[in-house]
Design a protein around this motif. Structure first.
Motif, PDB file in Angstrom:
ATOM      1  N   ASP A 189       0.820  -1.218   0.000  1.00  0.00           N
ATOM      2  CA  ASP A 189       0.000   0.000   0.000  1.00  0.00           C
ATOM      3  C   ASP A 189       0.846   1.256   0.000  1.00  0.00           C
ATOM      4  O   ASP A 189       0.429   2.302  -0.495  1.00  0.00           O
ATOM      5  CB  ASP A 189      -0.926   0.002   1.227  1.00  0.00           C
ATOM      6  CG  ASP A 189      -1.978  -1.101   1.152  1.00  0.00           C
ATOM      7  OD1 ASP A 189      -2.221  -1.608   0.040  1.00  0.00           O
ATOM      8  OD2 ASP A 189      -2.537  -1.467   2.214  1.00  0.00           O
ATOM      9  N   GLU A 219      -0.540  11.464   0.824  1.00  0.00           N
ATOM     10  CA  GLU A 219      -1.635  10.723   1.431  1.00  0.00           C
ATOM     11  C   GLU A 219      -1.161   9.953   2.659  1.00  0.00           C
ATOM     12  O   GLU A 219      -1.830   9.893   3.673  1.00  0.00           O
ATOM     13  CB  GLU A 219      -2.234   9.749   0.408  1.00  0.00           C
ATOM     14  CG  GLU A 219      -2.980  10.455  -0.712  1.00  0.00           C
ATOM     15  CD  GLU A 219      -3.522   9.473  -1.719  1.00  0.00           C
ATOM     16  OE1 GLU A 219      -3.350   8.260  -1.497  1.00  0.00           O
ATOM     17  OE2 GLU A 219      -4.119   9.898  -2.717  1.00  0.00           O
ATOM     18  N   SER A 220      -0.011   9.325   2.563  1.00  0.00           N
ATOM     19  CA  SER A 220       0.455   8.526   3.684  1.00  0.00           C
ATOM     20  C   SER A 220       1.145   9.367   4.741  1.00  0.00           C
ATOM     21  O   SER A 220       1.255   8.972   5.891  1.00  0.00           O
ATOM     22  CB  SER A 220       1.421   7.443   3.203  1.00  0.00           C
ATOM     23  OG  SER A 220       2.586   8.054   2.668  1.00  0.00           O
ATOM     24  N   ASN A 240      -1.100  13.635   7.009  1.00  0.00           N
ATOM     25  CA  ASN A 240      -2.448  13.097   6.843  1.00  0.00           C
ATOM     26  C   ASN A 240      -3.247  13.094   8.137  1.00  0.00           C
ATOM     27  O   ASN A 240      -4.363  12.573   8.191  1.00  0.00           O
ATOM     28  CB  ASN A 240      -2.382  11.671   6.281  1.00  0.00           C
ATOM     29  CG  ASN A 240      -1.690  10.702   7.226  1.00  0.00           C
ATOM     30  OD1 ASN A 240      -1.057  11.119   8.188  1.00  0.00           O
ATOM     31  ND2 ASN A 240      -1.811   9.417   6.933  1.00  0.00           N
ATOM     32  N   ASN A 275      -5.259   8.652  15.396  1.00  0.00           N
ATOM     33  CA  ASN A 275      -5.617   8.645  13.978  1.00  0.00           C
ATOM     34  C   ASN A 275      -6.671   9.711  13.707  1.00  0.00           C
ATOM     35  O   ASN A 275      -7.862   9.515  13.932  1.00  0.00           O
ATOM     36  CB  ASN A 275      -6.148   7.256  13.580  1.00  0.00           C
ATOM     37  CG  ASN A 275      -6.493   7.188  12.100  1.00  0.00           C
ATOM     38  OD1 ASN A 275      -6.107   8.073  11.333  1.00  0.00           O
ATOM     39  ND2 ASN A 275      -7.210   6.149  11.706  1.00  0.00           N
ATOM     40  N   SER A 277      -6.881  10.943  10.622  1.00  0.00           N
ATOM     41  CA  SER A 277      -7.007  10.913   9.165  1.00  0.00           C
ATOM     42  C   SER A 277      -8.382  10.360   8.806  1.00  0.00           C
ATOM     43  O   SER A 277      -9.203  10.066   9.677  1.00  0.00           O
ATOM     44  CB  SER A 277      -5.907  10.039   8.554  1.00  0.00           C
ATOM     45  OG  SER A 277      -6.130   8.671   8.869  1.00  0.00           O
ATOM     46  N   GLY A 278      -8.636  10.220   7.515  1.00  0.00           N
ATOM     47  CA  GLY A 278      -9.918   9.696   7.066  1.00  0.00           C
ATOM     48  C   GLY A 278      -9.916   8.208   6.785  1.00  0.00           C
ATOM     49  O   GLY A 278     -10.919   7.665   6.310  1.00  0.00           O
ATOM     50  N   GLU A 279      -8.806   7.521   7.053  1.00  0.00           N
ATOM     51  CA  GLU A 279      -8.699   6.095   6.767  1.00  0.00           C
ATOM     52  C   GLU A 279      -8.184   5.349   7.996  1.00  0.00           C
ATOM     53  O   GLU A 279      -7.608   5.943   8.915  1.00  0.00           O
ATOM     54  CB  GLU A 279      -7.748   5.858   5.583  1.00  0.00           C
ATOM     55  CG  GLU A 279      -8.200   6.509   4.293  1.00  0.00           C
ATOM     56  CD  GLU A 279      -7.221   6.254   3.161  1.00  0.00           C
ATOM     57  OE1 GLU A 279      -6.140   5.685   3.459  1.00  0.00           O
ATOM     58  OE2 GLU A 279      -7.517   6.603   2.023  1.00  0.00           O
ATOM     59  N   ASN A 280      -8.411   4.048   7.985  1.00  0.00           N
ATOM     60  CA  ASN A 280      -7.885   3.224   9.070  1.00  0.00           C
ATOM     61  C   ASN A 280      -6.362   3.209   9.029  1.00  0.00           C
ATOM     62  O   ASN A 280      -5.755   3.289   7.954  1.00  0.00           O
ATOM     63  CB  ASN A 280      -8.396   1.784   8.963  1.00  0.00           C
ATOM     64  CG  ASN A 280      -9.897   1.688   9.161  1.00  0.00           C
ATOM     65  OD1 ASN A 280     -10.528   2.636   9.639  1.00  0.00           O
ATOM     66  ND2 ASN A 280     -10.465   0.563   8.792  1.00  0.00           N
ATOM     67  N   PRO A 319     -10.575   5.910  12.165  1.00  0.00           N
ATOM     68  CA  PRO A 319     -10.498   7.378  12.151  1.00  0.00           C
ATOM     69  C   PRO A 319     -11.104   7.973  13.418  1.00  0.00           C
ATOM     70  O   PRO A 319     -12.187   7.582  13.853  1.00  0.00           O
ATOM     71  CB  PRO A 319     -11.313   7.755  10.908  1.00  0.00           C
ATOM     72  CG  PRO A 319     -11.212   6.561  10.018  1.00  0.00           C
ATOM     73  CD  PRO A 319     -11.197   5.379  10.924  1.00  0.00           C
TER      74      PRO A 319
END
Length: 357
Positions: A189, A219-220, A240, A275, A277-280, A319
């Protein structure tokens, strides 16, 4: 005649020069010679052997347990044994036979060793990143337990060690596979493999393959931590929204179940990943610590007060959520510490230190 229920099951002198088995309620057909007829511990009744059976001719005439009792018992042997009379095993009775002494169990030392090694191996096998220790100890325990099953002594330590080694091996393999797949997935990823493919293609054909990973670094958030040096207690925030905090070190006292406390001082840190951010975020934390130019030793302690210490998290952080755990270390000098860490391989490492900059 004595109460038949007053004597426990066993072998008794039936008053006829032999032993007979009393099952607790009645005589059985099982008989055996008296001990006195087999060895020199009880002299022969010479008067009786000569045919003189008058009273007083035998030294046991007045002490025979069933002397004077009726002869109409269930086995025709003189009624029931008197209350309080102690039975004994027949001469040459095999262990486990009626009235014979139980076969001694003894201590199976190899079985106990196999059980201890299996227990230690089981603990290490279920801990991510140190499973190699468990996967070495468990096969050893398995072999020792198999050998111990064929030795004299109690079998339960060997059987328990055998079960622990098998179950621990299965669980350890599953945990190892899950962690390995998680790490591989994070690497894929993060675009590391794709970047290497693009580089090889560019060297081969002289041109890039296209913006397949454009913006992936943003992004990361992996570039946000590059070159950052923070003090313990400060918080690193990646681009992020993911952040990480490492507390100032505190003294740590290992329990009897700890491993790795082999240097001058033992300390513990509290680490937190938030976290936003918008992702796991799938944490894969591999911290490294040095102390005064010497690499520190990580302490694993499953018996520490307040919960196990030294085991990094493996649960995905949703998130808006956070996760906190403790890492203990054995160091040469707690006043000169430098830790390099990150939430996972997607993020560039950040350095936390208490060395003045």
């Amino acid at each position: 005649m004595s109460d038949p229920t007053s004597a426990p099951p066993g072998w008794y002198d039936d008053g006829r020069g032999q032993q007979r088995y009393w099952d607790g309620t009645q005589w059985t057909e099982h008989t055996a010679p008296l001990y006195g007829a087999q060895d020199a511990t009880r002299p022969y009744d010479t008067a009786a052997l000569a045919g003189d059976s008058s009273p007083g001719s035998s030294p046991y005439a007045d002490t025979t347990p069933f002397a004077g009792l009726p002869t109409d018992g269930p086995a025709g042997s003189g009624g029931a044994p008197p209350a309080g009379y102690t039975g004994y095993a027949p001469f040459g009775a095999a262990p486990g036979a009626p009235g014979a002494p139980p076969e001694p169990g003894g201590t199976n030392v190899l079985g106990i060793v196999a059980l201890v090694i299996a227990a230690i191996g089981f603990v290490f096998a279920v801990i991510p990143f140190v499973q190699v220790v468990g996967l070495i100890l468990l096969p050893i325990a398995f072999v020792l337990a198999i050998i111990a099953l064929f030795l004299k002594g109690r079998k339960w330590p060997a059987i328990t060690g055998l079960i622990l080694s098998v179950v621990g091996g299965i669980i350890g393999t599953i945990v190892f596979a899950v962690v390995a797949l998680g790490v591989f997935g994070q690497i894929v990823d993060s675009g590391v493999i794709q970047d290497e493919i693009d580089r090889q293609l560019e060297e081969e054909f002289g041109e890039p393959t296209g913006p397949a990973d454009e913006g992936s670094g943003e992004e990361s958030g992996d570039e946000a931590g590059q070159g950052q040096v923070l003090a313990f207690g400060e918080t690193m925030v990646w681009s992020n929204g993911v952040s990480m905090t490492v507390s100032a070190p505190e003294p740590f006292t290992p329990s009897d179940l700890s491993a790795g406390a082999d240097q001058a001082e033992n300390i513990v840190f509290t680490l937190t990943i938030q976290n936003d951010s918008g992702e796991n975020v799938q944490p894969v934390v591999f911290s490294q610590l040095s102390s005064g130019g010497t690499e520190a030793t990580r302490i694993f302690d499953v018996g520490a007060e307040g919960g196990q210490v030294g085991i990094p998290p493996t649960t995905a952080i949703l998130p808006g959520e956070s996760i906190t755990w403790s890492e203990a270390w054995s160091v040469a000098d707690s006043g000169s510490l430098t830790m390099q860490t990150a939430p996972s391989f997607e993020y560039e490492d950040v350095i936390f230190t208490n060395v003045p900059q």
